[in-house]
Enzyme design. Structure first.
Site, short mmCIF file in Angstrom:
data_model
loop_
_atom_site.label_atom_id
_atom_site.label_comp_id
_atom_site.label_asym_id
_atom_site.label_seq_id
_atom_site.Cartn_x
_atom_site.Cartn_y
_atom_site.Cartn_z
N HIS A 288 35.70 -44.01 5.10
CA HIS A 288 34.61 -43.66 6.02
C HIS A 288 34.93 -44.19 7.42
O HIS A 288 35.40 -45.30 7.61
CB HIS A 288 33.24 -44.10 5.53
CG HIS A 288 33.00 -45.57 5.44
ND1 HIS A 288 32.62 -46.32 6.52
CD2 HIS A 288 33.07 -46.43 4.38
CE1 HIS A 288 32.46 -47.57 6.14
NE2 HIS A 288 32.73 -47.68 4.86
N GLU A 334 28.71 -43.45 6.54
CA GLU A 334 28.55 -44.02 5.20
C GLU A 334 27.64 -45.23 5.23
O GLU A 334 26.83 -45.45 4.34
CB GLU A 334 29.93 -44.42 4.63
CG GLU A 334 29.91 -44.84 3.15
CD GLU A 334 29.73 -46.33 2.92
OE1 GLU A 334 29.62 -46.71 1.74
OE2 GLU A 334 29.67 -47.12 3.89
N GLU A 335 27.78 -46.05 6.29
CA GLU A 335 27.09 -47.35 6.31
C GLU A 335 25.58 -47.21 6.30
O GLU A 335 24.88 -48.06 5.75
CB GLU A 335 27.54 -48.18 7.52
CG GLU A 335 28.99 -48.65 7.47
CD GLU A 335 29.29 -49.61 6.32
OE1 GLU A 335 28.41 -49.85 5.48
OE2 GLU A 335 30.42 -50.11 6.26
#
Lengths: 402, 402
Positions: A288, A334-335
């Site tokens: 990511h 993603e985070e």
């Protein structure tokens, strides 16, 4: 893991680290070919140079930030230079920006005149804000979710501190992942539960073994109407508040001004090395591209991205053509929620069976301990027996299909 | 060590950790008595409670700060409660206060549009200030003082970064002190040397083995007319600047607003347990009461202070009366120049021979590895052979005189 839906096959071959699939090449898929791939990858610093570019030139890459935009361009350019077919897949991403963040213990039993104490904290991703002039309230120290339930009546109008120590002993036994998972459950879910009970803010003890009065950020999941200020406080400060609480009531002042802005436009970077026999079938290798904002996200997850990028570089260098399309993906966001993975899933929903396998490396770069995998039931016997926990080794699977 | 002038005798006895002197007691000075002192000290948490009071209730205690004032009062009160004769010895102390501190890499070769990078830094004690709107200049990376000399002509108008890695291997061999000393020489002296060559600011790579993007403060010695901004930058940021410098010129913007205020009034806290036979002769046990402002100074040096305080507590508890006066001293302003030690020396200059011995614990609380000592020539044979470096063991000295 970003994308759990596609199946994972040929685990043993994947263990070579190049993210390739058994019986994929037009060239003989024998130990010699695989050895060449491994050796070429190990002897080349191309991936490391891309890692330097990403972390040194761009730095932090939180979704919606200028860093994320620059990272998209940089990775796309590098992949175009390799001759890969690059697509920027649009993704709407959360756009949360950190503001001022300050904590102070303003009153406690035994406080000398003129003394207040600093609390080292950092807002969690998705945190709400205090008024610009700060928010002052008493703190309630909570050790687990059961205690939160038991003391539900006390929460309203107060700041809840989840003072849960990181399980270093567990991490030292090689179970850093589960130890982190256990700790971060309070970070992810604690503030929301506190908000539901009427807390005016929530603090969690920083998750991880590196103390040194260092608060570690991460995502917290809050409902839009109840987006209270939520921060990680350093282990030392959490312990201090807990000790002071044993002497009597502790009053904190928090000043936090992060903002949740409207969703931003961003992209997954997709770079294809087309397959020679089944170009419509796709094998994904990925990491990511976004990171949290407090550091350069070298291990989380620039190494995942640049390692994946090097798959195409290495195959090109060796003149190897895959039978299926090798697709390098640098996922966005993603985070803070996985918007990039979700967008990709949505756009391929109609023909998910063309997504033959997908790998994301997101556990940091270093010696590999194993894989986490989600597979279709018929491939379950390909997986090591230690499902649902981290495996130190993954046995080969002789029945890996397609 | 604060006070190097008075001699140290009877090293072996001192090793018991109570800071007492051989043949000091009216009671038999035998193994049994010494054992009782040791056991009483080890079984009592009085010192630990005082440590909690000092670090939890007061917190940081930089000279001139409200914390330092509160600490003086707290320690004096605790010693009065023990029945000790407490004197507050006036000391004029430096009064430096930290302000805003921000660092940013604003330009470098390969910088994407809209990207600047944060530098994590903290002002060194005694640092000057930038203009309130900041200071922007190119950075010159220097690896040692020889390189600074060799590149003297390049320094003017630029920011000097001393990027010297902490010698972790040396520290791991049990030589943390010398490793820290080597690293901190750049912090103490680097900015002054850079200022003399016309640098507009100086940065030093944070000293110590705990990286985690953590800058570690400490004293830097600057001449009054050339008090340039001086800061410690985290190891990670120092390495980043060095790597970027290899690509081309690197431009930094620093905003630092510390202030050097007029000297403040403070005190050494002196608590005496009078001697029964030679009350005019003094044996000092001590630690320094002040600390840096970024943490609570538990090991540096609240443990030294509270361990010394417990000497009187323990002797009282056991009903032991010393023949000479046991003097507990909590020194003020060790961290930024030693004003407290100097004031004490000055006030006792006329009769230094009455200061029989002085011990300060300032190496952190934990297992003892040895002593550093300055002694009169006639007592040199009492010392271990490893003078001028840290000793792992200190042999007993049979000729320790009284």
């Amino acid at each position: 893991m970003q994308l759990r839906k596609p199946l994972l096959s040929a685990l043993a071959t994947c263990l070579l680290g190049a993210g390739l699939i058994g019986n994929t090449f037009a060239a003989p898929n024998d130990a010699e070919t695989l050895g060449k791939i491994r050796d070429a990858a190990m002897q080349d610093d191309w991936a490391y140079q891309r890692l330097e570019d990403l972390t040194d030139l761009v730095g932090p890459r939180l979704s919606g930030s200028p860093g994320a935009t620059a990272a998209v361009e940089q990775v796309a350019d590098a992949m175009r230079k390799l001759g890969a077919k690059v697509t920027l897949q649009p993704v709407k991403v959360p756009h949360w920006v950190r503001g001022e963040e300050k904590g102070e213990i303003v009153d406690y039993k035994g406080r000398p005149a003129n003394i207040t104490q600093k609390v080292v904290l950092t807002a969690l991703g998705g945190s709400g804000a205090t008024p610009a002039t700060g928010l002052t309230a008493n703190v309630i120290v909570i050790r687990d979710f059961d205690e939160l339930k038991a003391r539900a009546a006390e929460v309203k109008g107060n700041i809840v501190l989840f003072d849960v120590a990181f399980d270093q002993a567990m991490a030292d036994r090689g179970l850093a992942g589960p130890a982190y998972g256990r700790g971060s459950s309070f970070r992810t879910n604690g503030p929301r539960q506190a908000a539901e009970l009427g807390a005016v803010a929530a603090l969690v003890r920083s998750v991880g073994g590196a103390n040194f009065r260092l608060p570690h950020t991460g995502l917290t999941v809050l409902a839009d109407g109840k987006r209270i200020p939520a921060a990680a406080v350093s282990a030392e400060d959490a312990m201090l508040i807990t000790r002071l609480s044993k002497r009597g009531p502790v009053k904190l002042k928090l000043t936090m001004t992060p903002q949740m802005l409207p969703e931003a436009d961003s992209f997954n970077v997709i770079a294809d090395l087309p397959g020679t026999e089944k170009p419509e079938e796709v094998v994904i290798v990925s990491g990511h591209l976004d990171s949290w904002d407090l550091a350069t996200g070298a291990h989380d997850d620039a190494t995942g991205v640049t390692g994946a990028m090097a798959v195409i570089k290495t195959l090109n260098q060796l003149g190897l053509k895959p039978r299926r399309t090798i697709r390098v993906v640098a996922w966005m966001s993603e985070e803070n929620g996985g918007a990039g993975g979700n967008a990709y899933h949505k756009s391929n929903k109609a023909a998910l069976d063309k997504q033959i396998a997908a790998i994301e490396s997101d556990g940091g770069a270093g010696r590999s301990f194993g894989f986490q995998a989600s597979v279709r039931p018929q491939y379950e016997n390909c997986l090591p027996r230690c499902r649902n926990r981290w495996c130190r080794s993954a046995p080969a699977c002789s029945s890996a299909a397609t």
